[in-house]
Design an enzyme around this catalytic site. Structure first.
Site, short mmCIF file in Angstrom:
data_model
loop_
_atom_site.label_atom_id
_atom_site.label_comp_id
_atom_site.label_asym_id
_atom_site.label_seq_id
_atom_site.Cartn_x
_atom_site.Cartn_y
_atom_site.Cartn_z
N GLU A 41 0.83 -1.21 0.00
CA GLU A 41 0.00 0.00 0.00
C GLU A 41 0.87 1.25 0.00
O GLU A 41 2.09 1.20 0.21
CB GLU A 41 -0.94 -0.04 1.22
CG GLU A 41 -1.89 -1.23 1.12
CD GLU A 41 -2.90 -1.30 2.26
OE1 GLU A 41 -2.77 -0.57 3.25
OE2 GLU A 41 -3.83 -2.13 2.13
N GLU A 52 -1.57 -10.16 -5.96
CA GLU A 52 -1.53 -10.89 -7.22
C GLU A 52 -0.66 -10.16 -8.24
O GLU A 52 0.09 -10.77 -9.01
CB GLU A 52 -2.94 -11.06 -7.79
CG GLU A 52 -3.88 -11.90 -6.93
CD GLU A 52 -4.62 -11.10 -5.86
OE1 GLU A 52 -4.11 -10.05 -5.42
OE2 GLU A 52 -5.70 -11.54 -5.46
N CYS A 83 -9.42 -9.32 -6.68
CA CYS A 83 -10.28 -8.22 -7.10
C CYS A 83 -10.49 -8.29 -8.62
O CYS A 83 -9.79 -9.03 -9.33
CB CYS A 83 -9.66 -6.87 -6.70
SG CYS A 83 -8.30 -6.34 -7.75
N CYS A 86 -7.43 -7.71 -10.77
CA CYS A 86 -6.45 -8.80 -10.72
C CYS A 86 -6.94 -10.02 -11.50
O CYS A 86 -6.13 -10.77 -12.04
CB CYS A 86 -6.13 -9.16 -9.28
SG CYS A 86 -5.02 -7.96 -8.51
N1 THU Z 1 -5.93 -6.84 -2.00
C1 THU Z 1 -5.06 -7.70 -2.61
O1 THU Z 1 -3.85 -7.59 -2.44
N2 THU Z 1 -5.58 -8.67 -3.38
C2 THU Z 1 -6.91 -8.90 -3.56
O2 THU Z 1 -7.27 -9.77 -4.32
C3 THU Z 1 -7.90 -8.09 -2.82
C4 THU Z 1 -7.36 -6.87 -2.19
C5 THU Z 1 -5.38 -5.79 -1.14
C6 THU Z 1 -5.41 -4.40 -1.71
C7 THU Z 1 -5.35 -3.56 -0.46
O3 THU Z 1 -4.00 -3.39 -0.09
C8 THU Z 1 -6.04 -4.42 0.60
O4 THU Z 1 -6.08 -5.73 0.07
C9 THU Z 1 -7.45 -3.96 0.94
O5 THU Z 1 -8.22 -3.84 -0.20
#
Ligand code: THU
Length: 130
Positions: A41, A52, A83, A86
């Site tokens: 982040e 991913e 998500c 991804c």
């Molecule tokens: N996040 C991922 O790394 N992968 C996913 O498939 C879903 C969301 C992360 C993004 C963000 O840093 C945190 O999860 C909250 O959304």
């Protein structure tokens, strides 16, 4: 080490001070090698990247471009699916039948194919009239 264990391990390295939601992802590539990624982040929130995406970048950096299996893990009440963005990123390198195993740190697990996760995907055919 299993693909899921690789995802569990890399999750520890996530940089998620804003959401506090650490995610780990592992990809098995065509050679059999495993590439991992965690979410990273950023204070400028939209600049953060998903686990991913990190795993895909590591795979490409190693010169591999074919995904045969995916595992994703987070500390959540239910297995967390990739998500939407991804899912499309995975489809760039994975066929529709590639299994995506989603897991929680508590041990819940669910596996779906990429096609199940991304029905109606945008594909190269949509860009061609021939
Ligand atoms: N996040 C991922 O790394 N992968 C996913 O498939 C879903 C969301 C992360 C993004 C963000 O840093 C945190 O999860 C909250 O959304």
């Amino acid at each position: 080490m299993s693909l899921l264990d690789a995802a569990r391990q890399v999750r520890e390295n996530a940089h998620a001070p804003y959401s506090k939601f650490k995610v780990g992802a592992a990809i098995r590539a065509g050679s059999g090698a495993v590439y991992t990624g965690c979410n990273v982040e950023n204070l400028a929130y939209p600049q953060g990247t998903c686990a991913e995406a990190g795993a895909i970048a590591a795979m490409c950096a190693a010169g591999e471009y074919r995904i045969t299996a995916v595992a994703v893990i987070a500390d959540a009440p239910e297995p967390v699916p990739p998500c939407g963005g991804c899912r499309q990123k995975l489809l760039e390198f994975a066929g529709p039948d590639v299994p995506v195993t989603m897991a929680t740190t508590d041990g819940a697990e669910r596996t779906m194919t990429l096609a199940e996760l991304l029905p109606g995907a945008f594909t190269a055919e949509h860009m061609s009239r021939t």
